[in-house]
Motif scaffolding. Structure first.
Motif, mmCIF file in Angstrom:
data_model
loop_
_atom_site.group_PDB
_atom_site.id
_atom_site.type_symbol
_atom_site.label_atom_id
_atom_site.label_comp_id
_atom_site.label_asym_id
_atom_site.label_seq_id
_atom_site.Cartn_x
_atom_site.Cartn_y
_atom_site.Cartn_z
ATOM 1 N N PHE A 229 -9.610 -2.616 11.736
ATOM 2 C CA PHE A 229 -9.740 -3.702 11.533
ATOM 3 C C PHE A 229 -9.877 -2.658 9.721
ATOM 4 C CE2 PHE A 229 -11.401 -5.977 7.669
ATOM 5 C CZ PHE A 229 -10.621 -7.272 7.344
ATOM 6 N N ALA A 230 -10.779 -1.858 9.860
ATOM 7 C CA ALA A 230 -10.060 -0.965 8.462
ATOM 8 C C ALA A 230 -9.118 -0.641 7.851
ATOM 9 C CB ALA A 230 -11.564 -0.058 8.519
ATOM 10 N N LEU A 231 -8.449 0.551 9.621
ATOM 11 C CA LEU A 231 -7.254 0.992 9.140
ATOM 12 C C LEU A 231 -6.111 0.018 9.060
ATOM 13 C CD1 LEU A 231 -7.744 3.317 12.604
ATOM 14 C CD2 LEU A 231 -7.346 4.274 10.277
ATOM 15 N N ILE A 232 -6.010 -0.202 9.841
ATOM 16 C CA ILE A 232 -5.077 -1.984 9.343
ATOM 17 C C ILE A 232 -4.904 -2.389 8.082
ATOM 18 C CG2 ILE A 232 -3.549 -3.633 10.570
ATOM 19 C CD1 ILE A 232 -3.370 -1.247 12.057
ATOM 20 N N ALA A 233 -6.174 -3.169 7.292
ATOM 21 C CA ALA A 233 -6.219 -3.443 6.547
ATOM 22 C C ALA A 233 -5.436 -2.374 5.106
ATOM 23 C CB ALA A 233 -7.642 -4.031 6.274
ATOM 24 N N SER A 234 -6.336 -1.905 4.986
ATOM 25 C CA SER A 234 -6.090 -0.225 4.260
ATOM 26 C C SER A 234 -4.796 -0.042 4.278
ATOM 27 C CB SER A 234 -6.978 1.139 4.068
ATOM 28 O OG SER A 234 -6.744 1.821 5.115
ATOM 29 N N GLN A 235 -4.001 -0.102 5.404
ATOM 30 C CA GLN A 235 -2.131 0.712 5.092
ATOM 31 C C GLN A 235 -1.950 -0.838 5.151
ATOM 32 O OE1 GLN A 235 -2.106 1.799 9.183
ATOM 33 N NE2 GLN A 235 -3.842 3.626 8.575
ATOM 34 N N ALA A 236 -1.903 -1.990 5.461
ATOM 35 C CA ALA A 236 -1.490 -3.516 4.614
ATOM 36 C C ALA A 236 -1.516 -3.415 3.264
ATOM 37 C CB ALA A 236 -1.479 -4.024 5.759
ATOM 38 N N ALA A 237 -2.668 -2.738 3.481
ATOM 39 C CA ALA A 237 -2.967 -2.944 1.171
ATOM 40 C C ALA A 237 -1.895 -1.879 0.542
ATOM 41 C CB ALA A 237 -4.219 -3.023 1.002
ATOM 42 N N GLU A 238 -1.322 -0.897 1.658
ATOM 43 C CA GLU A 238 -0.718 0.469 0.738
ATOM 44 C C GLU A 238 0.612 0.044 1.166
ATOM 45 O OE1 GLU A 238 -2.926 3.735 2.013
ATOM 46 O OE2 GLU A 238 -4.434 3.676 0.213
ATOM 47 N N PHE A 239 0.203 -0.304 2.105
ATOM 48 C CA PHE A 239 2.368 -0.420 2.871
ATOM 49 C C PHE A 239 3.480 -1.199 1.196
ATOM 50 C CE2 PHE A 239 5.284 -1.207 5.107
ATOM 51 C CZ PHE A 239 6.170 -0.620 5.219
ATOM 52 N N GLY A 240 4.541 -0.431 1.148
ATOM 53 C CA GLY A 240 5.435 -1.123 0.428
ATOM 54 C C GLY A 240 6.211 -1.991 1.099
ATOM 55 N N TYR A 241 5.515 -2.374 0.905
ATOM 56 C CA TYR A 241 6.833 -4.030 1.400
ATOM 57 C C TYR A 241 7.754 -4.523 1.093
ATOM 58 C CZ TYR A 241 2.632 -5.643 4.258
ATOM 59 O OH TYR A 241 1.795 -5.377 5.532
ATOM 60 N N GLY A 242 8.360 -4.014 0.084
ATOM 61 C CA GLY A 242 9.583 -4.212 -0.866
ATOM 62 C C GLY A 242 9.957 -3.081 0.342
ATOM 63 N N MET A 243 9.420 -2.005 0.521
ATOM 64 C CA MET A 243 10.730 -0.953 0.654
ATOM 65 C C MET A 243 11.091 -1.664 2.349
ATOM 66 S SD MET A 243 12.538 1.579 0.232
ATOM 67 C CE MET A 243 12.257 1.760 -1.773
ATOM 68 N N LEU A 244 9.563 -2.426 2.571
ATOM 69 C CA LEU A 244 10.009 -2.721 4.496
ATOM 70 C C LEU A 244 11.359 -3.448 4.287
ATOM 71 C CD1 LEU A 244 9.429 -2.093 7.303
ATOM 72 C CD2 LEU A 244 8.253 -3.958 6.446
ATOM 73 N N LEU A 245 11.805 -4.067 3.230
ATOM 74 C CA LEU A 245 12.719 -4.998 3.211
ATOM 75 C C LEU A 245 14.102 -4.643 2.956
ATOM 76 C CD1 LEU A 245 11.715 -8.261 1.228
ATOM 77 C CD2 LEU A 245 12.425 -7.730 3.269
ATOM 78 N N THR A 246 14.466 -3.839 1.899
ATOM 79 C CA THR A 246 15.438 -2.013 1.875
ATOM 80 C C THR A 246 14.933 -1.916 3.197
ATOM 81 O OG1 THR A 246 14.027 -2.064 -0.299
ATOM 82 C CG2 THR A 246 16.139 -0.953 0.218
ATOM 83 N N LEU A 247 15.362 -1.504 3.431
ATOM 84 C CA LEU A 247 15.418 -0.287 4.706
ATOM 85 C C LEU A 247 15.475 -1.239 6.743
ATOM 86 C CD1 LEU A 247 13.892 2.709 3.407
ATOM 87 C CD2 LEU A 247 15.850 1.863 3.375
ATOM 88 N N LEU A 248 15.568 -2.681 5.780
ATOM 89 C CA LEU A 248 15.174 -3.721 7.183
ATOM 90 C C LEU A 248 15.904 -3.170 8.439
ATOM 91 C CD1 LEU A 248 13.013 -5.340 7.870
ATOM 92 C CD2 LEU A 248 15.010 -6.836 7.409
ATOM 93 N N LYS A 249 17.418 -2.886 7.762
ATOM 94 C CA LYS A 249 18.328 -2.978 9.323
ATOM 95 C C LYS A 249 17.715 -1.250 9.712
ATOM 96 C CE LYS A 249 22.968 -2.301 9.758
ATOM 97 N NZ LYS A 249 24.534 -2.391 8.927
ATOM 98 N N TYR A 250 17.155 -0.458 8.681
ATOM 99 C CA TYR A 250 16.680 0.803 10.317
ATOM 100 C C TYR A 250 15.548 1.077 10.501
ATOM 101 C CZ TYR A 250 14.215 5.167 9.466
ATOM 102 O OH TYR A 250 13.468 6.639 9.647
ATOM 103 N N VAL A 251 14.855 -0.049 9.427
ATOM 104 C CA VAL A 251 13.022 0.181 10.340
ATOM 105 C C VAL A 251 13.792 -0.960 11.849
ATOM 106 C CG1 VAL A 251 11.386 -1.043 10.518
ATOM 107 C CG2 VAL A 251 12.520 0.130 8.624
ATOM 108 N N SER A 252 14.655 -1.703 11.721
ATOM 109 C CA SER A 252 15.063 -2.859 13.224
ATOM 110 C C SER A 252 15.409 -1.898 14.363
ATOM 111 C CB SER A 252 15.707 -4.067 12.648
ATOM 112 O OG SER A 252 15.524 -4.391 11.661
ATOM 113 N N ILE A 253 16.443 -1.030 13.816
ATOM 114 C CA ILE A 253 16.741 -0.761 14.826
ATOM 115 C C ILE A 253 16.114 0.539 15.259
ATOM 116 C CG2 ILE A 253 18.966 1.289 15.336
ATOM 117 C CD1 ILE A 253 19.847 -0.267 12.874
ATOM 118 N N ALA A 254 15.102 1.345 14.002
ATOM 119 C CA ALA A 254 14.486 2.077 15.055
ATOM 120 C C ALA A 254 14.351 1.554 16.034
ATOM 121 C CB ALA A 254 13.598 3.099 13.823
ATOM 122 N N ILE A 255 13.055 0.443 15.356
ATOM 123 C CA ILE A 255 11.689 -0.078 16.543
ATOM 124 C C ILE A 255 12.576 -0.469 17.373
ATOM 125 C CG2 ILE A 255 9.877 -1.269 16.580
ATOM 126 C CD1 ILE A 255 9.720 -1.113 13.553
ATOM 127 N N GLY A 256 13.465 -0.796 17.239
ATOM 128 C CA GLY A 256 14.477 -1.387 18.480
ATOM 129 C C GLY A 256 14.727 -1.014 19.452
#
Ligand code: ASP
Length: 441
Positions: A229-256
């Motif tokens: 919980f501590a690991l994920i909560a802190s990472q989620a708090a620090e994570f740049g969600y805006g950047m995730l949206l900007t790079l959504l295509k790249y992230v989706s292809i890599a994870i997919g």
């Protein structure tokens, strides 16, 4: 005081159970999964509070990594000393390394193919590019410095020399798995040359150390939900969600592509040895989630050893050799990430890669993964080695820095799955894969 007097209804025994007792009734892997989801959901809301509890997560990872070195040393020496057959050791080694290199090379190829087919970096707006470069340039520079230091360690000659530790205690202190494995194997082989009366007490002590370490993993795992919980909560708090949206295509292809690899290649291997992939993942998913959460193959190793031996039926000899080796040299998820990322960066930079460049990526990414330790973020460092080989300016990794963590988590889960699938394959071909209790494969 009677229940009627206090105005409360009479409790059934079930209701009288304390919170702790009720929690105990929930399987640990479910608790870990719930902690992961809760952390991801509440992290951004908790903000600074989530960041403040990060040390709890790091302390948990340290507890696990603390177990790794004595556990591997003891189990590998016991395994080798009881093997009594050097040919068998050579055979297991050859099978393991062949699987790891092949799987990694296929994984890079798949990553490149997905990148070329789906074009993760095509059509990116110039203003978005500028924004990313200005936001992450500094971070990229510090990673490039790390990469330059890593490059020195990655030449083939240096790699061969590095396998032999000058000082085994230093190898242990640095969690240098290749050095540790080399020393433990040689130690175990040398033990077989001793007389039984000399060997026996040492083996008993090592067996004791091994048993204590396994018990310690079980104890540490009891606090896993809090750590996760501590690991994920802190990472989620620090994570740049805006950047995730900007790079959504790249992230989706890599994870997919990583998901595709996991649900096709591994099941094919498992089926070929008569193991049901569904049953495998049912028994393995705790390790999978764990690798995802910690982003570290090394930290996941103690749990993976325990699950592989106790729930997946892999013999101790095979598990204690194949899994630590895999944590260092087998990185299928990282290989896919590198394939997709090279194409992404080249497309964003407006470069076209020829066939020779693609072959270079396959060879370089496979070799780079051998020397890299299973710790968070190493895949991005080795990516820069591949970029150097292609002559792409390293500063371009600014484009992938912003979404590094989520990709690191995913690739670690795939890396660890590959290690365990290999352990099952090797165990099966050695006649050392037991059918676990209750089920059939
Ligand atoms: N974190 C990964 C691992 O431990 C390595 C990587 O960065 O790709 O397996």
């Amino acid at each position: 005081m009677a229940a009627e007097e206090t105005g409360r209804e009479k409790e059934t025994p079930e209701e009288r159970k304390s919170f702790g007792q009720r929690l105990k009734g929930i399987p640990l892997h479910t608790q870990i999964l719930v902690a992961l989801l809760l952390g991801a959901l509440t992290g951004p809301m908790l903000g600074q509070v989530a960041v403040a509890i990060k040390p709890l997560g790091n302390a948990f990872i340290n507890l696990l990594v603390m177990v790794v070195v004595p556990l591997i040393m003891a189990s590998l020496i016991i395994g080798t000393a009881s093997l009594g057959d050097l040919r068998k050791l050579g055979r297991i080694g050859l099978k393991t390394v062949t699987f790891y290199l092949l799987a990694t090379a296929i994984a890079v190829g798949l990553g490149l193919g997905a990148g070329l087919l789906l074009g993760p970096g095509k059509g990116m707006d110039e203003s978005v590019k500028d924004q990313i470069v200005s936001q992450y340039a500094e971070d990229a520079t510090s990673r490039v410095d790390q990469a330059i230091a890593q490059r020195e360690k990655s030449s083939i000659g240096e790699f061969i020399v590095r396998i032999i530790p000058r000082n085994p205690f230093k190898a242990m202190a640095d969690t240098d798995f290749l050095g540790i494995i080399f020393f433990a194997l040689l130690f175990g082989i040398t033990m077989t040359l001793l007389e039984e009366r000399q060997r026996k007490p040492l083996l008993d002590v090592l067996q004791g150390v091994n048993d204590v370490m396994i018990m310690m993993v079980k104890l540490v795992m009891k606090v896993a939900p809090i750590g996760v919980f501590a690991l994920i909560a802190s990472q989620a708090a620090e994570f740049g969600y805006g950047m995730l949206l900007t790079l959504l295509k790249y992230v989706s292809i890599a994870i997919g592509t990583m998901v595709l690899f996991t649900v096709t290649v591994y099941p094919i291997v498992l089926r070929s040895i008569g193991v049901s992939p569904v049953l495998f993942f049912k028994r393995f998913y705790e390790v999978f989630i764990f690798a995802f959460t910690t982003s570290s193959s090394n930290a996941t190793l103690p749990l993976n050893l325990q699950v592989s031996e106790e729930d997946l039926g892999v013999s101790k000899e095979v598990a204690s050799f194949v899994l630590p080796l895999g944590a260092t040299i087998n990185m299928n998820g990282t290989a896919i990430y590198q394939g997709v990322s090279v194409i992404f960066i080249a497309q964003v930079a407006g470069l076209t890669l020829g066939v020779m460049d693609l072959l270079t990526v396959i060879v370089m990414a496979t070799l780079a993964s051998i020397g890299a330790a299973g710790v968070p973020g190493i895949g991005m460092i080795t990516l820069t080695l591949v970029l150097t080989q292609l002559g792409i300016p390293l500063e371009w990794i600014a484009f992938v820095v912003g979404v590094e963590r989520i990709l690191d988590m995913t690739r670690t889960a795939v890396n660890v799955t590959g290690d365990t699938v290999c352990a099952m394959l090797v165990a099966k071909t050695e006649g050392e894969l037991a059918v676990p209790a209750k089920d059939t494969w």
